[in-house]
Every structure is written in C-alpha cells, then in structure tokens.
Write an enzyme that holds these catalytic residues in place. Structure first.
Site, short mmCIF file in Angstrom:
data_model
loop_
_atom_site.label_atom_id
_atom_site.label_comp_id
_atom_site.label_asym_id
_atom_site.label_seq_id
_atom_site.Cartn_x
_atom_site.Cartn_y
_atom_site.Cartn_z
N ASP A 44 0.83 -1.21 0.00
CA ASP A 44 0.00 0.00 0.00
C ASP A 44 0.87 1.26 0.00
O ASP A 44 0.35 2.38 -0.03
CB ASP A 44 -1.05 -0.01 1.12
CG ASP A 44 -0.46 -0.07 2.51
OD1 ASP A 44 0.79 -0.14 2.64
OD2 ASP A 44 -1.24 -0.05 3.48
N GLU A 113 -1.05 -5.34 8.76
CA GLU A 113 -0.18 -4.73 9.75
C GLU A 113 -0.71 -5.00 11.16
O GLU A 113 -1.91 -4.88 11.41
CB GLU A 113 -0.11 -3.22 9.52
CG GLU A 113 0.59 -2.85 8.23
CD GLU A 113 0.78 -1.34 8.07
OE1 GLU A 113 0.52 -0.57 9.02
OE2 GLU A 113 1.20 -0.93 6.97
N GLU A 180 9.57 -3.97 10.35
CA GLU A 180 9.93 -2.65 9.80
C GLU A 180 10.56 -1.76 10.86
O GLU A 180 9.99 -1.52 11.93
CB GLU A 180 8.67 -1.97 9.21
CG GLU A 180 9.01 -0.60 8.61
CD GLU A 180 8.07 -0.12 7.55
OE1 GLU A 180 7.12 -0.85 7.17
OE2 GLU A 180 8.27 1.02 7.08
O1 KIV Z 1 3.55 -1.02 1.58
C1 KIV Z 1 4.71 -1.46 1.49
O2 KIV Z 1 5.40 -1.29 0.47
C2 KIV Z 1 5.25 -2.20 2.62
C3 KIV Z 1 6.70 -2.54 2.58
C4 KIV Z 1 7.50 -1.32 2.74
C5 KIV Z 1 7.07 -3.57 3.58
O3 KIV Z 1 4.56 -2.50 3.54
#
Ligand code: KIV
Length: 255
Positions: A44, A113, A180
């Site tokens: 996202d 998440e 992250e």
């Molecule tokens: O949205 C995204 O690209 C992510 C990555 C940075 C892990 O969640």
C-alpha cells in the site's frame, strides 16, 4: 500448512535469504519476475510512490484490487502478496472478505499490519486458505497516531511487545513476518527464535530476508528516500534527461 508456508520455512531452514520487492504494475512485475525475485509485494506504499498521497492511509481496497491484477499479469511464477489497506480488516470476517477480493484479482497471499491484536484475523485468513504475511514494528498505516516513522524497540517495554507480536503472528499461522525499522539487535535476536522467516526493512542484516520499495531501490522517487534504503540505480535523472531531449527535438521540428 499451505505450500507457501512450507516453502518459506524451508528457505529459512536452509539459510537461504529471501529477496523481496514491491511492484504496482505489469511491466515492473514482469521485470522483477524475470530478474528472479522471491516475492513481489503489491504494497500500500502504492499510495505514496504511485498515487501521490502523503502516506498509505488513503489507499482503498479498489486501488489494491486494480494494481494486484496488473502485477499478477506480469509476475509469472513469482509469489504475489498484496497489502490489505487500512480499514479493511477490522474483524476476522472483514479480513477474509477483503482478502478474497485480492485473491480473485490474482494475489496468492495477503499482508496485514499488526501483532497480537490481529492474530484472530491471521487465524481466520489462514483457515480460509489465504496465506498471510504479517507486518510488525513500525506500522505505516498508523503513521498519523505515531507522528512519523520511528525506530521501534528502543525501550525494554517496546522490545518486549515486539517479541510478543512476533510469537503471536507466528502462532496464528503467518507464513513470514515483515519487521519494519526495528532496532537491529532486537531483529537479530527475534529472527533465529522464530520458525517462520523474518523479512526486514530498515531492521538490519540479522533478518531472514529483506524487502524494499522498488522506487527506493532504483531512485524513482527522488523527493524522499528512507535512510536505510541502499539505491542500486538512479533512474529519475536519465528519465528527466530523456524527456528534456525529446521536448527539445519536438520543439525543433523533429521527433
Ligand atoms: O507497503 C509497502 O510497500 C510495505 C513494505 C515497505 C514492507 O509494507
């Protein structure tokens, strides 16, 4: 255990690091597949590097469906994982309904998440046959409450919460977990303690794999690049130069 989970655990057992990148469209997905990447994430982060929003919180499920279709058409045999955007997985039932739309569009797995608080959603998705990539540590969908991108795990309390989250998402059935911007020492401690692979972003080399936003890897978003991203190309400058040369040629009567 599903095929994806088995394959990823095997990679971890064999000490084979996982190289993952984001893609949002057909040509990029095809290039990543042809280059042999292990996992393509329709992240996202689309909201920021493609749609021009300041963060990921305006991305909709329809956005993700549209871009998942494009990526899936180019991804060949590479695993395609799509982010469940904010507000689409509040309950286990909602998570499954949202994920089914992404699977219909071509995703083979979804990412969401959160840690222990989303374990029921991970369990429901796994039970519905949809493999889940978990995401703990810094959570971009919570950037507004957090007030920015902050390194996670600095305090003993925060480090304990991250350890608990890692165990919770593994026990709920996630096939791997993105970590992250976690303190590197903590990420290196958690990784060997889990059976599932950890895929780090800004969390150091102690993870079982790494993921980056493609635009940060190849210099396609020159206005902002996270400190931890190591660029391997700078494509913005030659692109702008090609545009300048073309414009000058056309204005001179050529093509
Ligand atoms: O949205 C995204 O690209 C992510 C990555 C940075 C892990 O969640």
């Amino acid at each position: 255990m599903n095929d994806t989970a088995t394959r990823f655990r095997e990679l971890k057992r064999n000490g084979r690091k996982i190289a993952a990148l984001t893609a949002y469209d057909y040509p990029t997905a095809r290039l990543l597949d042809e280059a042999g990447i292990d996992l393509i994430l329709v992240g996202d982060s689309l909201g920021m590097v493609v749609l021009g929003y300041p963060d990921t919180t305006s991305v909709t499920l329809d956005d993700m469906v549209r871009h998942t279709g494009a990526v899936a058409r180019g991804a060949g045999n590479t695993l395609v994982v799509t982010d469940l955007p904010i507000g689409t997985y509040g309950t286990p039932a909602e998570a499954v309904a949202s994920a089914q739309r992404l699977v219909e569009a071509g995703a083979q797995a979804v990412k969401l998440e959160g840690g222990a608080e989303v374990a029921p959603q991970i369990r429901a998705l796994t039970a519905a046959g949809i493999p889940v990539l978990a995401h703990i540590g810094m959570l971009p969908q919570h950037i507004r409450e957090e007030g920015g991108y902050k390194v996670k795990g600095r305090t003993a309390e925060e480090a304990d919460a991250i350890r608990r989250d890692a165990g919770a998402v593994q026990d709920a059935g996630a096939f791997a977990v993105v970590m992250e911007i976690i303190i590197h020492g903590l990420a290196a401690e958690i990784s060997p303690a889990l059976r599932i692979p950890t895929i780090g972003i800004g969390s150091g080399d102690g993870c079982d794999g790494q993921i980056l936003v493609l635009h940060d890897l190849v210099g396609l978003f020159p206005w902002f690049r996270p400190k931890f991203a190591v660029p391997r190309a700078e494509l913005a400058a030659p692109l702008a130069q090609a545009v300048r040369e073309y414009a000058a040629a056309v204005r001179g009567g050529g093509h």
